[in-house]
Scaffold this motif. Structure first.
Motif, PDB file in Angstrom:
ATOM      1  N   PHE A   1       0.833  -1.199   0.000  1.00  0.00           N
ATOM      2  CA  PHE A   1       0.000   0.000   0.000  1.00  0.00           C
ATOM      3  C   PHE A   1       0.871   1.254   0.000  1.00  0.00           C
TER       4      PHE A   1
ATOM      5  N   THR B   1      -4.231  10.329  18.193  1.00  0.00           N
ATOM      6  CA  THR B   1      -2.847  10.758  18.004  1.00  0.00           C
ATOM      7  C   THR B   1      -1.914   9.645  18.457  1.00  0.00           C
TER       8      THR B   1
ATOM      9  N   PRO C   1      -8.008   7.104   2.595  1.00  0.00           N
ATOM     10  CA  PRO C   1      -7.005   6.501   1.713  1.00  0.00           C
ATOM     11  C   PRO C   1      -7.724   5.711   0.621  1.00  0.00           C
TER      12      PRO C   1
ATOM     13  N   PRO D   1     -14.516  10.588  11.661  1.00  0.00           N
ATOM     14  CA  PRO D   1     -13.260   9.834  11.595  1.00  0.00           C
ATOM     15  C   PRO D   1     -12.564   9.793  12.958  1.00  0.00           C
ATOM     16  N   VAL D   2     -11.934   8.679  13.253  1.00  0.00           N
ATOM     17  CA  VAL D   2     -11.136   8.566  14.476  1.00  0.00           C
ATOM     18  C   VAL D   2      -9.867   9.395  14.274  1.00  0.00           C
TER      19      VAL D   2
ATOM     20  N   THR E   1     -11.529   3.733  12.042  1.00  0.00           N
ATOM     21  CA  THR E   1     -12.780   4.425  11.767  1.00  0.00           C
ATOM     22  C   THR E   1     -13.778   3.497  11.083  1.00  0.00           C
TER      23      THR E   1
ATOM     24  N   GLN F   1       0.012   8.522  10.917  1.00  0.00           N
ATOM     25  CA  GLN F   1      -0.375   9.937  10.857  1.00  0.00           C
ATOM     26  C   GLN F   1      -1.842  10.089  11.260  1.00  0.00           C
ATOM     27  N   ARG F   2      -2.219  11.306  11.617  1.00  0.00           N
ATOM     28  CA  ARG F   2      -3.557  11.519  12.139  1.00  0.00           C
ATOM     29  C   ARG F   2      -4.633  11.011  11.175  1.00  0.00           C
ATOM     30  N   ARG F   3      -4.480  11.354   9.896  1.00  0.00           N
ATOM     31  CA  ARG F   3      -5.424  10.836   8.911  1.00  0.00           C
ATOM     32  C   ARG F   3      -4.722   9.789   8.064  1.00  0.00           C
ATOM     33  N   GLY F   4      -4.106   8.837   8.747  1.00  0.00           N
ATOM     34  CA  GLY F   4      -3.378   7.784   8.055  1.00  0.00           C
ATOM     35  C   GLY F   4      -4.188   6.499   7.982  1.00  0.00           C
ATOM     36  N   LEU F   5      -3.554   5.463   7.475  1.00  0.00           N
ATOM     37  CA  LEU F   5      -4.232   4.201   7.206  1.00  0.00           C
ATOM     38  C   LEU F   5      -4.776   3.560   8.480  1.00  0.00           C
TER      39      LEU F   5
ATOM     40  N   MET G   1       1.690   5.525   8.243  1.00  0.00           N
ATOM     41  CA  MET G   1       0.388   4.935   8.556  1.00  0.00           C
ATOM     42  C   MET G   1      -0.167   5.466   9.884  1.00  0.00           C
TER      43      MET G   1
ATOM     44  N   ASN H   1      -5.683   4.879  11.482  1.00  0.00           N
ATOM     45  CA  ASN H   1      -6.887   5.533  11.994  1.00  0.00           C
ATOM     46  C   ASN H   1      -8.066   5.340  11.045  1.00  0.00           C
ATOM     47  N   TYR H   2      -7.762   5.217   9.749  1.00  0.00           N
ATOM     48  CA  TYR H   2      -8.842   5.006   8.779  1.00  0.00           C
ATOM     49  C   TYR H   2      -9.478   3.633   9.000  1.00  0.00           C
TER      50      TYR H   2
ATOM     51  N   ALA I   1       0.383  18.929  16.425  1.00  0.00           N
ATOM     52  CA  ALA I   1       0.517  17.486  16.276  1.00  0.00           C
ATOM     53  C   ALA I   1      -0.822  16.829  15.975  1.00  0.00           C
ATOM     54  N   ASP I   2      -1.896  17.381  16.522  1.00  0.00           N
ATOM     55  CA  ASP I   2      -3.205  16.784  16.289  1.00  0.00           C
ATOM     56  C   ASP I   2      -3.725  17.046  14.888  1.00  0.00           C
ATOM     57  N   MET I   3      -3.023  17.910  14.142  1.00  0.00           N
ATOM     58  CA  MET I   3      -3.363  18.078  12.724  1.00  0.00           C
ATOM     59  C   MET I   3      -2.356  17.326  11.872  1.00  0.00           C
ATOM     60  N   GLY I   4      -1.489  16.560  12.522  1.00  0.00           N
ATOM     61  CA  GLY I   4      -0.452  15.853  11.777  1.00  0.00           C
ATOM     62  C   GLY I   4       0.665  16.771  11.347  1.00  0.00           C
TER      63      GLY I   4
ATOM     64  N   LEU J   1      -1.133  11.134   1.936  1.00  0.00           N
ATOM     65  CA  LEU J   1      -1.961  11.215   3.138  1.00  0.00           C
ATOM     66  C   LEU J   1      -3.399  11.576   2.808  1.00  0.00           C
ATOM     67  N   GLU J   2      -3.762  11.439   1.544  1.00  0.00           N
ATOM     68  CA  GLU J   2      -5.128  11.723   1.121  1.00  0.00           C
ATOM     69  C   GLU J   2      -6.106  10.952   2.013  1.00  0.00           C
ATOM     70  N   TYR J   3      -7.190  11.603   2.414  1.00  0.00           N
ATOM     71  CA  TYR J   3      -8.156  10.937   3.290  1.00  0.00           C
ATOM     72  C   TYR J   3      -9.541  11.020   2.690  1.00  0.00           C
TER      73      TYR J   3
END
Lengths: 485, 424, 391
Positions: free
Chosen positions: A54, C232, A69, C228-229, C159, C149-153, C147, C155-156, B247-250, A65-67
């Motif tokens: 992946f 951190t 993914p 989304p979860v 979610t 990261q906050r909006r990474g795999l 993976m 956490n996805y 950090a919470d926004m990455g 980091l597109e969300y």
């Protein structure tokens, strides 16, 4: 065995029927079990290899980091390949590399959505003066497309009423497609890339374009394109070409990634050589000879692998810093710090070393399995010790030497701690793992994971290829005592 | 596969690769031509600095130095710079001219590896208050190359969209909080401000509120109400979700969070200008002073500075002095200012026309320059323990923001750890 | 058995080598042996013995790289235990080592047991599993950081799991109910069906999936519209689990490293176990089957005792590896708070090259000695422990 009911006991026919029954029942179970085992194996494979796969696919994206993914990657869409190649040809006559050359005229379309009640004004299009990324390559002076580009007036080519989803609700409005061209004015150099920015008013929405926008900025008002004339190659493996193009030495301007790869190969080769020659010698001595202190050497082998590299690095760092008892002067330097020689020569403990205790062990184990007859025959023929070793013993040791080569190469290629201590500055003296850490520090701050992932995947390729080809030796290595570094 | 073939193939590939690589390596290590100019190595930060330095050398001071037979190699350190400096000074591999950050200056100079500059060059054109941080026992060891303070950067798009006025010089915390709440209401992923769990930013508010820190020794009373109140306000907004930890926004820092365009306000120095130019070129922003405390009516700030010093192990002392003078020359400092990196340390340059311009970069630079005299300003120095001082306080802020500990508990623990660190 | 599965003190070769000129011959052997060993012994002496000795000496001094070292006795060792950062490093290291070793040894054995089938394609899968282990720690850590990261795999996936929880739970419940019902019915018919009977499970799985799908289409269960979860994973000082006493709580970033470490080490260990499992005679299991032993009974009574030597090796390697964990901490670097992930190895490095102050070589050496002794003790203790279990 099926349990027979009381009244069936002693009835041979019932017994026979029950037997046939149970055989079929067991067979069914066996097949089901095989099916489940295969499913579980595939599941494990997905879990274990999935992340790397992946990551490899995501490294093609502009923003990994597109969300959420997604595996719908525009860079893998053949329609975009054709477009990218066409744009590359329009920009520089090069369908693969793209660029911006004198005489170029790059046609481009933009589609916007104007909700009911807004005034459909065209966006403001410009070629910005933007440098590619920041950090490791930022020191170079480059040519900007902005200095040579002229954007033609926007023409409306299509206007269509329709519905579009805005912030989760569907709204009525009108879609307008604009067409324009970016021209190269006058004469000048070939410029690598043509960024583009289209700024709309608040309330107007970017929908689509010839190539998808790299990102939306200012809460959707600016559709930003990193390169509108990428060519097929620069489009599909964008981040990979950035790994080589953008990270450059500030002093020489050479590609850092190439330098790191070269360094890694150098160190790995040197270590393979020293281990093949010296570890086999040591292993042979321990396996074949009885001598005083043999027991102590066993202890040395064991402890050298158990004592943490953090114990030995303190003194080894100072030794390397001060040039290893003057050895560095042979190489024309006062110190082995920031030198590959420092990495190759020194280093001990549980980390990789010039002569790794684990490799001595692999060789010892192997030599102990070899019969002595041939050596003894050679001895009777009058061969000396050294001759016997080179002519007779080593040729028989090929399988073990193969394992030593592979394991040493992999261990050294992946080694992190000791190069981290020795190689600090400038950037181009580093090996790949330490260099990748610099990528992480420089590009991670800006959240530029595309380049980091691309670099990581590239750096893992040599060992993966090695593994696929010489799998047997890896498995042997684990069997010999798991000397995974 | 036949094992013999395998070995032969492997060795062949490795030999070929290494032969090429070694050949390349040797060519590079060749002795320099004696006719070549003297090379002076300069070691400093990575990030934006390499670009500015290369630009400076190419367009401003390169020719001047070349005429004197000097070539300059800038070595940016992407890793922790202070570690590297100690490391290389002890190893004797440090560059001829090195950056000396204000927060570690006492320790670095105490190693005895830095050449005193008195008598080598004229120290009078530079701001005295800046030279002071690098003066020990009457000897000056570094010339401040520039300085920086914090300013309040705000995203005009978000303020417009939320329909609130831009902040200005007189904005207080309370007024700011209202604006932040309005911006936060714009959406789930939009925040009023980036508040990192770091004393490096929160400290400016604490100073505004009357908190006192002895920068010579690092001693401080963390249970002082001026600090406790500030921490309560600062962390409270994060706990409520009005402000966000980067950090919470990455994101790794407030500037990064601001660059995403989803954060109304960030508190950073002039270094943010270069970052935004590269990473968020379209962002519309303004700059003003750190807001005033409603209790004291004052603003607060940190003064950051970095000096050039000379390694006393250098083989080219004269050339190094020449390089140091060129790097801090009026032309060079003006160039750096306009490149958006930092504020000049030469007194005469503070009168520059540049500061009168009204484009956003010039406004930001003026604000940050004037921040040095705006309210309660403290140097970014913490006695001999250097930036280790920050760890217990940052840990406390972080624990409060995530709800692990109350303000009281966290600060008490931080005070204990701080005392232990300072050896009390 | 020692670490390498051989006895160190056994005679080499195997043939008694007494000949008439034995004395001369043995002298010859001595010289040849040492000539062959010379390069290895020299590097071992300089880069291992000398350096370990020097670190031992430094641990009793206040050396800082700049001034000459002064003897301070045990001061460094005592002051280590007054430093909150060292105590945190010690705590992190012990938690990391114990948890990771336990989990990965257990999972590796379970996975190996599942895969211990004589079927086609095993070699292919074995190779595929091994791929995460051959890439460098840097590559794997960078991929995991991405993976995490906050909006990474990760956490996805979390979610999505939460959003689909009702469906997943319904599916699991259906499968269990169907399986139980089938097993009871088969037993009634007189077949020796087990609770985990594979054929019946396939039916339960298929029917359960169809049933769940039906319930979803009919609207009985649906995807929950949850946000989304945004957990951190990295830049946080939170320690889990909240109900545990403070010394047992693991900082979240350390949990992240644990997951990553288990992920990359399991394949190696699984392959080692697999080799051992394939050496167990099938007759053992057949005999157990005849006696009607259950799957867990076979696992605990046959499998675990048979692979005990491998378990020793796996646990020893795992302990050595985890106690000395360094790379991940260095690569995470400033993306995580140092005290959340610092380990003893990193503490040594950090005191050798601290940013803000002069290097503390003495303290670094003392911590390194402590780490070395801890490693050896751990290996020794587990050796005694596993041996005594076997007797």
């Amino acid at each position: 065995m099926r349990f027979l009911k009381t009244d069936e006991r002693g009835d041979p026919a019932a017994l026979k029927k029950a037997d046939g029954d149970i055989t079929g029942w067991m067979a069914r179970r066996r097949w089901a079990r095989v099916g489940i085992v295969y499913s579980v194996m595939i599941l494990f494979a997905i879990i274990l290899v999935g992340p790397m796969l992946f990551a490899a696919l995501s490294s093609l994206k502009v923003n990994p980091l597109e969300y959420p993914p997604s595996l719908r990657i525009p860079e893998l869409n053949p329609r975009n390949w054709v477009t990218a190649a066409q744009l590359g040809r329009a920009g520089a006559g090069d369908a693969f590399q793209g660029g911006f050359a004198p005489g170029a005229e790059i046609p481009f379309d933009l589609t916007y959505f104007y909700p009911e009640g807004t005034d459909p004004a065209p966006p403001d299009v410009e070629v910005p003066r933007r440098r590619p990324g920041s950090g490791l390559g930022a020191a170079r002076t480059i040519d900007y497309a902005a200095d040579y580009a002229e954007v033609s007036a926007l023409e409306v080519v299509e206007r269509e009423r329709g519905e579009h989803e805005v912030d989760g609700t569907r709204e009525d409005g009108v879609f307008v497609t604009y067409s324009f061209a970016v021209r190269y004015v006058g004469d000048g150099p070939l410029v690598g890339r043509v960024p583009l920015a289209a700024t709309a008013e608040r309330g107007h929405h970017y929908v689509d374009s010839t190539l998808p926008a790299s990102r939306l900025e200012r809460r959707g008002m600016v559709a930003s394109f990193d390169n509108i004339a990428p060519g097929l190659g620069r489009y599909v493996v964008r981040n990979y070409s950035r790994v080589f193009d953008e990270a450059r030495s500030v002093t020489t301007g050479r590609s850092l990634f190439v330098a790191w790869t070269r360094n890694s190969f150098l160190v790995a080769f040197a270590r393979v050589l020293t281990n093949v020659v010296f570890a086999s010698m040591a292993g042979y001595a321990v396996a074949r000879y009885r001598f005083r202190g043999r027991f102590l050497i066993f202890f040395g082998l064991l402890f050298a692998q158990m004592v943490p590299a953090q114990v030995t690095f303190i003194s080894n760092y100072l030794l390397v810093r001060d040039g290893l008892f003057g050895l560095s002067h042979l190489f024309g330097r006062d110190t082995f710090l920031n030198s590959l020689w420092g990495v190759i020569i020194a280093g001990a403990g549980s980390g990789a070393a010039m002569i790794h205790a684990g490799m001595v062990f692999v060789m010892k184990q192997f030599f102990e399995t070899l019969p002595r007859d041939i050596e003894e025959a050679a001895e009777i023929d009058g061969a000396g010790t050294v001759q016997r070793y080179i002519r007779v013993v080593l040729p028989m040791a090929r399988p073990a030497l193969g394992a030593v080569i592979i394991l040493t190469f992999q261990g050294t290629w992946n080694e992190f701690f000791w190069p981290l201590v020795v190689l600090t500055s400038p950037e181009e003296v580093k090996t790949l793992p330490v260099g990748l850490l610099a990528f992480r520090q420089v590009y991670g701050v800006a959240g530029d994971w595309g380049l980091i992932l691309a670099g990581a995947i590239l750096s893992a390729l040599p060992v993966i290829v090695l593994f696929v080809v010489f799998q047997k030796y890896f498995m042997q290595g684990i069997a010999f005592g798991g000397s995974k570094e | 596969m036949d094992p013999r073939k395998v070995i032969a193939l492997l060795l062949g590939v490795l030999l070929a690769g290494a032969a090429g690589a070694f050949a390349g390596g040797e060519a590079e290590q060749a002795e320099p031509d004696p006719d070549d100019p003297v090379t002076v190595r300069v070691m400093g930060y990575g990030g934006q600095d390499p670009r500015i330095k290369a630009d400076l050398l190419e367009n401003v001071i390169g020719d001047h130095l070349e005429a004197q037979g000097i070539r300059v190699d800038y070595e940016p350190i992407e890793d922790d710079y202070n570690t590297m400096l100690y490391n290389q000074l002890s190893a004797g591999t440090a560059a001829d001219v090195v950056y000396i950050p204000v927060e570690t200056a006492p320790g670095i100079i105490a190693t005895g590896m830095i050449e005193p500059l008195d008598g080598l060059t004229d120290l009078s054109p530079y701001l005295a208050s800046l030279n002071e941080s690098f003066t020990f026992d009457g000897q000056t060891y570094g010339i401040a190359k520039d300085f920086n303070t914090l300013g309040m950067f705000y995203n005009k798009d978000l303020f417009d969209e939320a329909g609130v006025d831009y902040p200005d010089e007189n904005t207080t915390w309370d007024e700011l909080e209202e604006k932040m709440r309005a911006i936060d209401d714009l959406g789930d992923d939009v925040y009023g401000a980036a508040f990192p769990a770091q004393f490096e930013r929160m400290g400016a508010f604490a100073f505004a509120n009357g908190f006192e820190l002895d920068i010579e020794t690092g001693e401080a009373d963390l249970l002082d109400t001026a600090l406790v109140d500030t921490v309560e306000w600062y962390t409270g907004l994060v706990r409520e979700g009005v402000a966000v930890q980067p950090a919470d926004m990455g994101q790794g820092w407030g500037g990064g969070a601001f660059g995403t365009g989803d954060v109304g306000i960030a508190f950073e120095g002039a270094w943010l200008l270069g970052y935004l130019g590269d990473e968020a070129p379209h962002l519309e922003f303004g700059t003003t002073y750190i807001p005033r405390s409603p209790h004291t009516g004052e603003s607060g700030n940190f003064l950051y500075t970095v000096a050039y010093g000379i390694n006393n192990q250098t083989d080219h002392l004269e050339a190094s002095v020449a390089v140091l003078e060129a790097l801090t020359s009026p032309e060079a400092q003006q160039h750096v200012l306009e490149g958006g990196l930092a504020i000049p340390s030469r007194e005469e340059l503070l009168e520059l026309d540049y500061f009168e311009r009204d484009d956003r970069e010039a406004v930001a630079n003026r604000t940050i320059f004037e921040g040095a005299e705006h309210g309660n300003v403290y140097g970014f120095q913490f006695g001999e323990v250097g930036t280790d001082w920050l760890s217990p306080v940052d840990a406390a802020l972080s624990e409060i923001m995530t709800g692990e500990a109350s303000v009281e508990e966290a600060l008490q623990r931080a005070q204990r750890e701080l005392d232990e660190l300072l050896g009390r | 058995m020692d670490l390498y599965g051989t006895k160190y003190n056994e005679e080499p070769g195997g043939r008694p080598g007494l000949t008439f000129n034995s004395l001369k011959r043995s002298t010859q052997e001595q010289i040849s042996a040492y000539l062959f060993l010379a390069p290895f012994l020299i590097t071992l002496a300089v880069f291992f013995l000398y350096s370990t000795g020097r670190a031992f000496y430094f641990s009793f001094t206040d050396y800082n790289l700049f001034a000459d070292p002064n003897w301070v006795g045990l001061e460094n060792y005592l002051s280590l235990f007054r430093q909150s950062l060292f105590l945190r490093a010690l705590q992190n290291t012990l938690l990391f080592s114990v948890i990771v070793t336990t989990v990965q040894t257990f999972l590796a054995l379970v996975m190996a047991t599942v895969l211990n089938q004589r079927i086609r394609g095993l070699a292919f899968f074995r190779a595929a599993y091994y791929i995460p282990s051959i890439a460098s720690s840097v590559v794997i850590t960078l991929i995991f950081m991405w993976m995490y990261q906050r909006r990474g795999l990760i956490n996805y996936l979390w979610t999505e799991a939460r959003r689909h929880a009702p469906i997943i739970l319904l599916f699991i419940a259906l499968v269990i109910v169907l399986q139980v019902a089938q097993v009871i019915w088969e037993r009634r018919r007189g077949y020796p069906a087990r609770w985990v009977d594979p054929a019946l499970f396939l039916i339960s799985f298929t029917v359960g999936a169809i049933g769940t799908l039906g319930a979803w289409v009919a609207g009985v269960v649906s995807v929950r519209p949850l946000p989304p979860v945004d957990f951190t994973w990295l830049a946080t000082r939170v320690r889990l689990p909240g109900w545990a006493p403070s010394f047992l709580r693991v900082p979240v970033p350390l949990v992240a490293i644990m997951i990553q470490n288990i992920f990359t080490t399991i394949p190696t260990m699984m392959i080692m176990y697999l080799a051992a499992l394939q050496g167990i005679p099938p007759s053992f299991y057949e005999a157990a089957d005849i006696e009607g032993a259950s799957v867990p009974q076979k696992f605990f009574r046959i499998t675990i005792p048979s692979v005990r030597p491998v378990t020793f090796l796996v646990v020893a390697l795992s302990l050595i590896g985890t106690l000395q964990m360094f790379d991940q901490v260095a690569i995470f670097g400033d993306a995580v708070p140092l005290e959340s992930v610092i380990t003893l190895s990193y503490y040594v490095y950090d005191r050798m090259f601290p940013g803000a102050q002069l290097p503390q070589v003495g303290l670094a050496s003392a911590a390194a000695m402590f780490l070395a002794i801890l490693t050896m003790l751990a290996v020794l203790v587990q050796r005694v422990f596993i041996k005594s279990e076997a007797e």
